[in-house]
Design an enzyme around this catalytic site. Structure first.
Site, PDB file in Angstrom:
ATOM      1  N   PRO A  17     -53.726  18.864  40.019  1.00  0.00           N
ATOM      2  CG  PRO A  17     -55.034  20.763  39.651  1.00  0.00           C
ATOM      3  CD  PRO A  17     -54.994  19.499  40.434  1.00  0.00           C
ATOM      4  CB  CYS A  99     -53.395  29.330  41.094  1.00  0.00           C
ATOM      5  SG  CYS A  99     -51.789  29.762  40.386  1.00  0.00           S
TER       6      CYS A  99
HETATM    7  C1  LIG Z   1     -45.446  23.276  39.733  1.00  0.00           C
HETATM    8  C2  LIG Z   1     -46.815  23.329  40.320  1.00  0.00           C
HETATM    9  C3  LIG Z   1     -47.910  23.569  39.507  1.00  0.00           C
HETATM   10  C4  LIG Z   1     -49.208  23.624  40.048  1.00  0.00           C
HETATM   11  N1  LIG Z   1     -50.278  23.835  39.220  1.00  0.00           N
HETATM   12  C5  LIG Z   1     -51.535  23.843  39.741  1.00  0.00           C
HETATM   13  C6  LIG Z   1     -52.678  23.988  38.898  1.00  0.00           C
HETATM   14  O1  LIG Z   1     -52.581  24.105  37.669  1.00  0.00           O
HETATM   15  N2  LIG Z   1     -53.908  24.002  39.493  1.00  0.00           N
HETATM   16  C7  LIG Z   1     -54.055  23.857  40.861  1.00  0.00           C
HETATM   17  O2  LIG Z   1     -55.181  23.864  41.356  1.00  0.00           O
HETATM   18  N3  LIG Z   1     -52.989  23.684  41.656  1.00  0.00           N
HETATM   19  C8  LIG Z   1     -51.758  23.666  41.133  1.00  0.00           C
HETATM   20  N4  LIG Z   1     -50.683  23.433  41.945  1.00  0.00           N
HETATM   21  C9  LIG Z   1     -50.926  23.087  43.366  1.00  0.00           C
HETATM   22  C10 LIG Z   1     -51.013  21.564  43.526  1.00  0.00           C
HETATM   23  O3  LIG Z   1     -52.122  21.034  42.843  1.00  0.00           O
HETATM   24  C11 LIG Z   1     -51.124  21.179  45.009  1.00  0.00           C
HETATM   25  O4  LIG Z   1     -52.227  21.849  45.556  1.00  0.00           O
HETATM   26  C12 LIG Z   1     -49.875  21.534  45.821  1.00  0.00           C
HETATM   27  O5  LIG Z   1     -48.704  21.186  45.111  1.00  0.00           O
HETATM   28  C13 LIG Z   1     -49.884  20.817  47.181  1.00  0.00           C
HETATM   29  O6  LIG Z   1     -50.053  19.424  47.015  1.00  0.00           O
HETATM   30  P1  LIG Z   1     -48.809  18.392  46.995  1.00  0.00           P
HETATM   31  O7  LIG Z   1     -48.015  18.608  48.260  1.00  0.00           O
HETATM   32  O8  LIG Z   1     -49.441  17.038  46.899  1.00  0.00           O
HETATM   33  O9  LIG Z   1     -47.984  18.746  45.794  1.00  0.00           O
HETATM   34  C14 LIG Z   1     -49.395  23.419  41.439  1.00  0.00           C
HETATM   35  C15 LIG Z   1     -48.278  23.156  42.250  1.00  0.00           C
HETATM   36  C16 LIG Z   1     -47.008  23.104  41.719  1.00  0.00           C
HETATM   37  C17 LIG Z   1     -45.841  22.813  42.622  1.00  0.00           C
END
Ligand SMILES: Cc1cc2nc3c(=O)[nH]c(=O)nc-3n(C[C@H](O)[C@H](O)[C@H](O)COP(=O)(O)O)c2cc1C
Length: 323
Positions: A17, A99
């Site tokens: 997400p 979060c």
């Molecule tokens: C803009 C933004 C919004 C996010 N919103 C959520 C969220 O609503 N719920 C959640 O569990 N993690 C949220 N995250 C964390 C991501 O799900 C993920 O854990 C994090 O970006 C690391 O993974 P990645 O490197 O694949 O992006 C958010 C991250 C970003 C950058």
């Protein structure tokens, strides 16, 4: 409604997400590019949902299934009530224990839940009992480097009956800085009997393979890696399932993906809001291109779709001139 049931053992990729990013249009484009990944809604405040108990305020489509609804909150009654509201539409419930944002953690929500594992345990059990749906938890390594409690926390969630854990391998104090520490995912996988999904910094097929080989995790959860390439979840699934490597999209394909994304967001939220919304994405599509920052600065000031498309065409022709 299409069959919303989930077979967790078939899931290799989860769309992580991204609040303010991974809306119904974003998720629809992932499905359009053939992925069977588990979709997740952006986090939904349980308090907000209880105050306005209409599940349709969260926009989703039938073709998204399997679809997890992610809830954020720390009150057992509100989290349970919110879960009951979305349950008729959800394949499963995911609980946000990751979060890091101040306004979320200040009340004990998101990654602050890792400081109250007993409460998280009760929330999982209460939601499972009230909905009969599978429940998962997405967490971090802990609050700070000195307070890493992901193993104890995840074991507690396992004993509460969660179906899997997604570990974003950073602490809360790291926010999104530094590298995700995949070694910790490997450690967690050895400690649990339920599936573990690896999250953090997986942006390519190669990253996914490296992470899976290292950690022996059951699958990967991808967030920002999908921004600018909706084909990534499918390409990873295809490799993991059939050993087939599908080339990443060409720059021309990426630009046409971007135009379609812009167009669909405008249809979804209207021209003004759709164009504003898309300003978060340009960088992901054009990074690495000559004059990318100049073009990005221009794109984020425009409020007219035709002009945006004109600049995108210019970037595309420059790309092929330089190729
Ligand atoms: C803009 C933004 C919004 C996010 N919103 C959520 C969220 O609503 N719920 C959640 O569990 N993690 C949220 N995250 C964390 C991501 O799900 C993920 O854990 C994090 O970006 C690391 O993974 P990645 O490197 O694949 O992006 C958010 C991250 C970003 C950058």
């Amino acid at each position: 409604m299409e069959n919303k049931e989930i077979k967790i053992e078939n899931i290799k990729v989860i769309q992580a997400p991204l609040a303010g990013i991974s809306d119904v249009v974003f998720r629809g484009l992932i499905r359009k590019h053939k992925s069977k990944c588990l979709m997740t809604t952006e986090m939904i405040s349980s308090e907000m949902l209880c105050n306005n108990p209409n599940p349709r305020i969260i926009k989703f489509e039938d073709f998204e299934y399997p679809l997890a609804f992610q809830l954020v909150g720390h009150k057992i009654d509100k989290m349970t009530q919110a879960a009951k509201i979305v349950a008729p539409f959800a394949s499963m419930i995911d609980i946000n224990c990751g979060c890091p944002v101040k306004k979320v953690v200040v009340s004990g929500d998101g990654s602050a839940m890792m400081k109250t594992p007993d409460l998280a345990y009760d929330i999982v059990q209460s939601i499972k009992q009230a909905t009969n749906l599978p429940v998962s938890v997405k967490c971090r390594l802990g609050w700070t480097k000195d307070e890493e409690n992901y193993i104890e926390f995840a074991k507690k969630m396992e004993s509460a009956g969660v179906s899997f854990i997604t570990l974003h391998a950073r602490t809360r104090s790291q926010m999104y800085q530094g590298r995700a520490d995949w070694e910790k995912i490997k450690i967690l996988k050895q400690e649990l009997n339920i599936p573990v999904f690896a999250n953090g910094d997986i942006k390519t097929i190669e990253d996914a393979l490296e992470c899976i080989n290292l950690t022996k995790c059951d699958g990967v959860s991808i967030g920002r890696g999908i921004m600018g390439d909706f084909t990534l979840p499918y390409r990873i699934e295809k490799y993991l399932n059939d050993g087939e490597i599908i080339a990443q999209p060409t720059f021309e394909e990426k630009i046409s993906m971007l135009k379609e994304h812009l167009n669909l967001e405008i249809e979804h939220m209207g021209e003004i809001n759709g164009i504003k919304f898309m300003r978060k994405f340009y960088n992901y599509y054009i990074q690495g291109e000559k004059n990318a920052s100049k073009y990005r600065s221009a794109l984020v000031t425009l409020d007219n779709q035709k002009e945006i498309n004109k600049i995108l065409d210019e970037i595309l022709s420059l790309h092929y001139q330089n190729a």
